[in-house]
Design a protein around this motif. Structure first.
Motif, PDB file in Angstrom:
ATOM      1  N   PRO A  32      14.379 121.070  52.066  1.00  0.00           N
ATOM      2  CA  PRO A  32      15.272 120.869  50.929  1.00  0.00           C
ATOM      3  C   PRO A  32      16.677 121.355  51.244  1.00  0.00           C
ATOM      4  O   PRO A  32      16.820 122.312  52.000  1.00  0.00           O
ATOM      5  CB  PRO A  32      14.620 121.721  49.829  1.00  0.00           C
ATOM      6  N   PRO A  33      17.735 120.773  50.694  1.00  0.00           N
ATOM      7  CA  PRO A  33      17.668 119.613  49.773  1.00  0.00           C
ATOM      8  C   PRO A  33      17.707 118.276  50.493  1.00  0.00           C
ATOM      9  O   PRO A  33      17.660 117.249  49.835  1.00  0.00           O
ATOM     10  CB  PRO A  33      18.941 119.792  48.925  1.00  0.00           C
ATOM     11  N   LEU A  34      17.785 118.288  51.835  1.00  0.00           N
ATOM     12  CA  LEU A  34      17.901 117.013  52.548  1.00  0.00           C
ATOM     13  C   LEU A  34      16.617 116.207  52.463  1.00  0.00           C
ATOM     14  O   LEU A  34      16.621 115.031  52.173  1.00  0.00           O
ATOM     15  CB  LEU A  34      18.247 117.274  54.026  1.00  0.00           C
ATOM     16  N   VAL A  35      15.526 116.868  52.787  1.00  0.00           N
ATOM     17  CA  VAL A  35      14.233 116.182  52.776  1.00  0.00           C
ATOM     18  C   VAL A  35      13.284 116.959  51.884  1.00  0.00           C
ATOM     19  O   VAL A  35      13.020 118.130  52.127  1.00  0.00           O
ATOM     20  CB  VAL A  35      13.630 116.102  54.202  1.00  0.00           C
ATOM     21  N   SER A  36      12.822 116.330  50.861  1.00  0.00           N
ATOM     22  CA  SER A  36      11.931 117.005  49.924  1.00  0.00           C
ATOM     23  C   SER A  36      10.527 116.423  50.040  1.00  0.00           C
ATOM     24  O   SER A  36      10.268 115.302  49.641  1.00  0.00           O
ATOM     25  CB  SER A  36      12.448 116.834  48.495  1.00  0.00           C
ATOM     26  N   ARG A  37       9.673 117.198  50.678  1.00  0.00           N
ATOM     27  CA  ARG A  37       8.275 116.762  50.814  1.00  0.00           C
ATOM     28  C   ARG A  37       7.384 117.945  50.485  1.00  0.00           C
ATOM     29  O   ARG A  37       6.624 118.413  51.327  1.00  0.00           O
ATOM     30  CB  ARG A  37       7.989 116.292  52.234  1.00  0.00           C
TER      31      ARG A  37
END
Ligand code: ZN
Length: 71
Positions: A32-37
């Motif tokens: 996060p916050p670029l890739v939220s998994r």
């Protein structure tokens, strides 16, 4: 090329990778916050994604390469 997720493992850095049906691995990081998994952080979340398809770039690369078969 879309391939289904059949399992998971962690790399040396503790980042999760999805194992795809073709035998390739693809990172499924939570950054996060670029890739939220967030789902990848829990076993239940990972299980819920089994069978989902990811675009396997390695398969695309292999498919794009000219064949090296002997004539
Ligand atoms: Zn693949």
């Amino acid at each position: 090329m879309n391939r289904r997720i059949i399992g998971y493992d962690e790399d040396e850095q503790g980042d999760w990778r999805a194992k795809l049906e073709c035998g390739h691995y693809q990172h499924v990081r939570h950054r996060p916050p670029l890739v939220s998994r967030e789902w990848v952080l829990t076993e239940a979340g990972r299980k819920s994604r089994l069978g989902f398809e990811l675009n396997c770039k390695r398969c695309d690369e292999e498919a794009a390469q000219p064949t090296t078969d002997c004539e």
